[in-house]
Design an enzyme around this catalytic site. Structure first.
Site, PDB file in Angstrom:
ATOM      1  N   GLN A 104       0.851  -1.203   0.000  1.00 42.12           N
ATOM      2  CA  GLN A 104       0.000   0.000   0.000  1.00 42.12           C
ATOM      3  C   GLN A 104       0.882   1.246   0.000  1.00 42.12           C
ATOM      4  OE1 GLN A 104      -2.718   0.485   3.343  1.00 42.12           O
ATOM      5  NE2 GLN A 104      -3.990   1.933   2.185  1.00 42.12           N
ATOM      6  N   HIS A 134      -8.489   1.861  -1.091  1.00 46.98           N
ATOM      7  CA  HIS A 134      -8.868   1.830  -2.513  1.00 46.98           C
ATOM      8  C   HIS A 134      -8.833   0.400  -3.000  1.00 46.98           C
ATOM      9  CE1 HIS A 134      -4.575   2.666  -2.067  1.00 46.98           C
ATOM     10  NE2 HIS A 134      -4.386   1.920  -3.142  1.00 46.98           N
TER      11      HIS A 134
HETATM   12  P1  AMP Z   1      -1.459   1.031  -3.692  1.00 43.96           P
HETATM   13  O1  AMP Z   1      -0.046   0.639  -4.029  1.00 43.96           O
HETATM   14  O2  AMP Z   1      -2.400  -0.132  -3.562  1.00 43.96           O
HETATM   15  O3  AMP Z   1      -1.528   1.989  -2.525  1.00 43.96           O
HETATM   16  O4  AMP Z   1      -1.982   1.793  -4.976  1.00 43.96           O
HETATM   17  C1  AMP Z   1      -1.855   3.146  -5.189  1.00 43.96           C
HETATM   18  C2  AMP Z   1      -2.188   3.364  -6.639  1.00 43.96           C
HETATM   19  O5  AMP Z   1      -2.569   4.706  -6.802  1.00 43.96           O
HETATM   20  C3  AMP Z   1      -1.032   3.095  -7.609  1.00 43.96           C
HETATM   21  O6  AMP Z   1      -1.455   2.143  -8.564  1.00 43.96           O
HETATM   22  C4  AMP Z   1      -0.770   4.467  -8.230  1.00 43.96           C
HETATM   23  O7  AMP Z   1      -0.439   4.375  -9.587  1.00 43.96           O
HETATM   24  C5  AMP Z   1      -2.095   5.165  -8.033  1.00 43.96           C
HETATM   25  N1  AMP Z   1      -2.045   6.616  -7.900  1.00 43.96           N
HETATM   26  C6  AMP Z   1      -1.261   7.345  -7.075  1.00 43.96           C
HETATM   27  N2  AMP Z   1      -1.549   8.656  -7.178  1.00 43.96           N
HETATM   28  C7  AMP Z   1      -2.557   8.750  -8.065  1.00 43.96           C
HETATM   29  C8  AMP Z   1      -3.313   9.837  -8.597  1.00 43.96           C
HETATM   30  N3  AMP Z   1      -3.071  11.098  -8.238  1.00 43.96           N
HETATM   31  N4  AMP Z   1      -4.293   9.561  -9.488  1.00 43.96           N
HETATM   32  C9  AMP Z   1      -4.529   8.288  -9.876  1.00 43.96           C
HETATM   33  N5  AMP Z   1      -3.869   7.221  -9.407  1.00 43.96           N
HETATM   34  C10 AMP Z   1      -2.881   7.443  -8.524  1.00 43.96           C
END
Ligand code: AMP
Ligand code: ZN
Length: 136
Positions: free
Chosen positions: A95, A101
Site C-alpha cells: 500500500q 482503494h
Molecule cells: P497502492 O499501491 O495499492 O496503494 O496503490 C496506489 C495506486 O494509486 C497506484 O497504482 C498508483 O499508480 C495510483 N495513484 C497514485 N496517485 C494517483 C493519482 N493522483 N491519481 C490516480 N492514481 C494514482
C-alpha cells in the site's frame, strides 16, 4: 469525513481532477495514473478510511457491489479477457496511498502482467496450526 492532507480524499471529493469513470454520493471510480493495464481503475470511498481495517462494514459491502458493476462494464466495453481485484493494506502489502482503494485491473491475453504469488507447500499439520491460530 475528508482528510485535508490525503490525496485520495481530495481526488474523491473532486478537489483534484481525475479521469472519473463513475461517481455517486459514496464513491468515485478513477483511472489509475500508473496503470498495470488499459483501464486499470481505483474505487475510492469519499469518506476517509486508511485501509480495510478502518473501513465501515456497510462501505465494504457497497464497494464490492460497485466492483461487480464496474467489472461488467469493463468486460463489455474493453473486451478484457479477465479482471483482478487487488486491495493492499499496509506498506508491507504494497500500500502506497493510505486511503482505502480497490484496484480493478482488466487483464488481456499476453498483457505481460503478473499479479500472482509464489505458492508455499505447507504440510497438513502446518495448515492446521495456522487454522487454529486464526480461529481460536
Ligand atoms: P497502492 O499501491 O495499492 O496503494 O496503490 C496506489 C495506486 O494509486 C497506484 O497504482 C498508483 O499508480 C495510483 N495513484 C497514485 N496517485 C494517483 C493519482 N493522483 N491519481 C490516480 N492514481 C494514482
Ligand atoms: Zn483520504
Amino acid at each position: 469525513m475528508k482528510k485535508d492532507d490525503c490525496i485520495f480524499c481530495r481526488i474523491a471529493c473532486g478537489e483534484i481532477p481525475s479521469k472519473t469513470l463513475y461517481e455517486d454520493e459514496q464513491f468515485r471510480v478513477i483511472l489509475d495514473l500508473g496503470p498495470a493495464t488499459k483501464g486499470h481503475a481505483l474505487i475510492l470511498p469519499k469518506d476517509h478510511a486508511a485501509n480495510l481495517y478502518e473501513l465501515p462494514e456497510e462501505t465494504a459491502a457497497a464497494v464490492m457491489k460497485l466492483a461487480k458493476k464496474m467489472a461488467l462494464k469493463m468486460r463489455d466495453k474493453l473486451h478484457c479477457d479477465g479482471l483482478n481485484l487487488v486491495q493492499n493494506n499496509g506498506e508491507t502489502a504494497g500500500q502506497t496511498v493510505p486511503h482505502f482503494h480497490l484496484h480493478l485491473i482488466p487483464r488481456y491475453k499476453g498483457d505481460g502482467q503478473n499479479i500472482n504469488w509464489v505458492p508455499g507447500k505447507p504440510s497438513q499439520e502446518e495448515l492446521e496450526a495456522v487454522r487454529k491460530e486464526i480461529t481460536e
